[in-house]
Write a protein that holds these residues in place. Structure first.
Motif, mmCIF file in Angstrom:
data_model
loop_
_atom_site.group_PDB
_atom_site.id
_atom_site.type_symbol
_atom_site.label_atom_id
_atom_site.label_comp_id
_atom_site.label_asym_id
_atom_site.label_seq_id
_atom_site.Cartn_x
_atom_site.Cartn_y
_atom_site.Cartn_z
ATOM 1 N N GLY A 149 18.689 -21.270 -25.104
ATOM 2 C CA GLY A 149 18.812 -19.820 -24.974
ATOM 3 C C GLY A 149 19.849 -19.431 -23.935
ATOM 4 N N SER A 150 20.896 -20.228 -23.807
ATOM 5 C CA SER A 150 21.885 -20.036 -22.739
ATOM 6 C C SER A 150 22.759 -18.807 -22.942
ATOM 7 C CB SER A 150 22.777 -21.277 -22.621
ATOM 8 O OG SER A 150 23.332 -21.612 -23.888
ATOM 9 N N ALA A 151 22.815 -18.265 -24.152
ATOM 10 C CA ALA A 151 23.561 -17.020 -24.378
ATOM 11 C C ALA A 151 22.682 -15.796 -24.220
ATOM 12 C CB ALA A 151 24.195 -17.025 -25.769
ATOM 13 N N GLY A 152 21.413 -16.004 -23.925
ATOM 14 C CA GLY A 152 20.508 -14.898 -23.670
ATOM 15 C C GLY A 152 20.708 -14.348 -22.271
ATOM 16 N N GLY A 157 27.759 -9.980 -30.256
ATOM 17 C CA GLY A 157 28.971 -9.924 -29.456
ATOM 18 C C GLY A 157 28.676 -10.006 -27.968
ATOM 19 N N LEU A 158 27.588 -9.363 -27.527
ATOM 20 C CA LEU A 158 27.193 -9.444 -26.126
ATOM 21 C C LEU A 158 26.839 -10.880 -25.757
ATOM 22 C CD1 LEU A 158 26.467 -8.050 -23.444
ATOM 23 C CD2 LEU A 158 24.194 -7.584 -24.410
ATOM 24 N N LYS A 159 26.133 -11.577 -26.634
ATOM 25 C CA LYS A 159 25.772 -12.966 -26.373
ATOM 26 C C LYS A 159 27.018 -13.849 -26.279
ATOM 27 C CE LYS A 159 21.317 -12.538 -28.744
ATOM 28 N NZ LYS A 159 20.426 -13.064 -29.791
ATOM 29 N N ARG A 160 27.969 -13.618 -27.168
ATOM 30 C CA ARG A 160 29.190 -14.442 -27.138
ATOM 31 C C ARG A 160 30.014 -14.163 -25.876
ATOM 32 N NH1 ARG A 160 29.264 -17.657 -31.222
ATOM 33 N NH2 ARG A 160 28.373 -17.038 -33.238
ATOM 34 N N ARG A 161 30.010 -12.927 -25.420
ATOM 35 C CA ARG A 161 30.726 -12.626 -24.185
ATOM 36 C C ARG A 161 30.071 -13.328 -23.000
ATOM 37 N NH1 ARG A 161 30.949 -7.692 -26.770
ATOM 38 N NH2 ARG A 161 29.399 -6.642 -25.465
ATOM 39 N N TRP A 207 24.328 -7.578 -17.739
ATOM 40 C CA TRP A 207 24.282 -8.406 -18.940
ATOM 41 C C TRP A 207 22.899 -8.403 -19.580
ATOM 42 C CZ3 TRP A 207 28.823 -9.767 -20.952
ATOM 43 C CH2 TRP A 207 29.927 -9.823 -20.088
ATOM 44 N N GLY A 208 22.108 -7.339 -19.296
ATOM 45 C CA GLY A 208 20.750 -7.269 -19.806
ATOM 46 C C GLY A 208 20.664 -7.013 -21.300
ATOM 47 N N ARG A 209 19.428 -7.109 -21.823
ATOM 48 C CA ARG A 209 19.195 -6.958 -23.249
ATOM 49 C C ARG A 209 19.191 -5.497 -23.672
ATOM 50 N NH1 ARG A 209 13.718 -9.836 -23.608
ATOM 51 N NH2 ARG A 209 13.412 -8.183 -25.161
ATOM 52 N N PRO A 210 19.888 -5.160 -24.754
ATOM 53 C CA PRO A 210 19.936 -3.765 -25.228
ATOM 54 C C PRO A 210 18.597 -3.231 -25.719
ATOM 55 C CG PRO A 210 21.782 -5.024 -26.106
ATOM 56 C CD PRO A 210 20.852 -6.011 -25.478
#
Length: 338
Positions: free
Chosen positions: A8-11, A41-45, A186-189
């Motif tokens: 879950g490293s892109a979380g 896209g947020l996860k990839r960033r 970088w929080g969750r939408p």
């Protein structure tokens, strides 16, 4: 160089933890499936921010049979931090199968991999939601927790039991950490801090559940991941560290709260957003949602006992100021909101 596998490293939390471990000189392998539960896209960033010679990206599902086992056999990580999961209390009401596949089968694959290639320490994420209907506060790790209010919480309680059985059967040093309401850049939408800031900046009303009568142990993300990273060096042994220890009597297995250690009224949290944005929130008062609870509060005494010091406690005013600064830089105010 120490090696860590972070699922879950892109979380949200996985990104911040991976970043901190890299800063501390670890070699990090990050495993993430980039699910579309929210903005991919947020996860990839986030992953782009981790790119470098010490970070290796693996794009795959943690629930893929044998994948984590093979990855651990190749990488031989010193620590495995399992954060990959299907999150969200309310989404679990509508899509429970996703939680079975990601949270139950995914954690099973991690446990099987740890059985085959035992790391020095296996750490797995749980949640304050496992405390469910309990009204005794602050929440202590040794409390009985059998009244989960959502299927998401039930899968996380199951993860705790699954990990305990593997720790007992195969001697895997295992720590389960229970997160409280985590927020920050970088929080969750899908979480309230992001939703509130987005709406306030767009001059839209915010949905305030239980008519604002909510208390939360808001935990700033950098405080949280420091706790996780520091716990890596404190694997469970055979002796408790204090009378507060949740160490199992039959396994190297421990449960630890990681929170701010105080309750904050939702009204104060909204006021912190107003101060950070310079705007007044329009409140749409609503009833409590199914699966939710009115209050959370972490007893963090065990965490302090284990680390020998308390974690930093970022105030909601400072934390939301940092979040709003990041949000405005990332989304150009309200012009490019996803």
């Amino acid at each position: 160089m120490k090696r860590a596998l972070v699922t879950g490293s892109a979380g949200f939390i996985g990104y911040h933890l991976s970043k901190l471990l890299l800063e501390r000189g670890w070699q990090v392998t990050g495993l993430d499936v980039f699910s579309d539960y929210y903005d991919v896209g947020l996860k990839r960033r986030r992953h782009e921010m981790l790119a470098g010679s010490a970070f290796a990206e693996v794009e795959a599902s943690v629930a893929t049979p044998g994948l984590v086992r093979d990855l651990m056999a190749d990488e031989r990580p010193d620590a495995v931090i399992h954060l990959a999961a299907q999150a969200g209390v309310r989404h679990s009401i509508d899509a429970p199968r996703e939680y079975v596949e990601a949270n139950l089968l995914g954690s099973y694959e991690v446990l099987e991999a740890a059985r085959a290639t035992t790391p020095s320490h296996l750490l797995l994420a749980s949640t304050s939601s496992v405390y469910g209907a309990s009204t005794e506060m602050p929440y202590r790790e040794t409390m009985k927790v059998d009244t989960q209010m959502s299927f998401y919480a039930a899968t996380k309680k199951a993860n705790e039991a699954m990990a305990h059985s593997y720790a007992h059967l195969y001697g895997i040093p295992t720590t389960m950490f229970r997160f409280f309401t985590v927020y920050g850049p970088w929080g969750r939408p899908d979480m309230a801090p992001f939703k509130f800031v987005r709406a306030v900046l767009a001059n839209e009303p915010i949905d305030v559940y239980n008519h604002g009568r909510m208390l939360r142990d808001f935990t700033y993300v950098s405080d949280l991941v420091q706790g996780i990273a520091d716990l890596i060096d404190v694997p469970p042994g055979s002796e408790p560290v204090s009378e507060r220890d949740s160490l199992s009597p039959v396994a190297p297995h421990r449960i630890v709260n990681i929170g701010n250690g105080e309750t904050i009224e939702l009204g104060r949290f909204i006021e912190a957003i107003e101060a950070a944005t310079g705007k007044t929130a329009r409140r749409n008062l609503m009833d409590m949602q199914p699966g939710d609870v009115s209050a959370t509060w972490a007893d963090t005494g065990l965490l302090t006992d284990l680390l020998g010091h308390p974690l930093p406690r970022t105030s909601v005013e400072d934390g939301m100021r940092s979040f709003v600064d990041w949000y405005r830089a990332e989304y150009d105010g309200a012009a490019a909101i996803p």
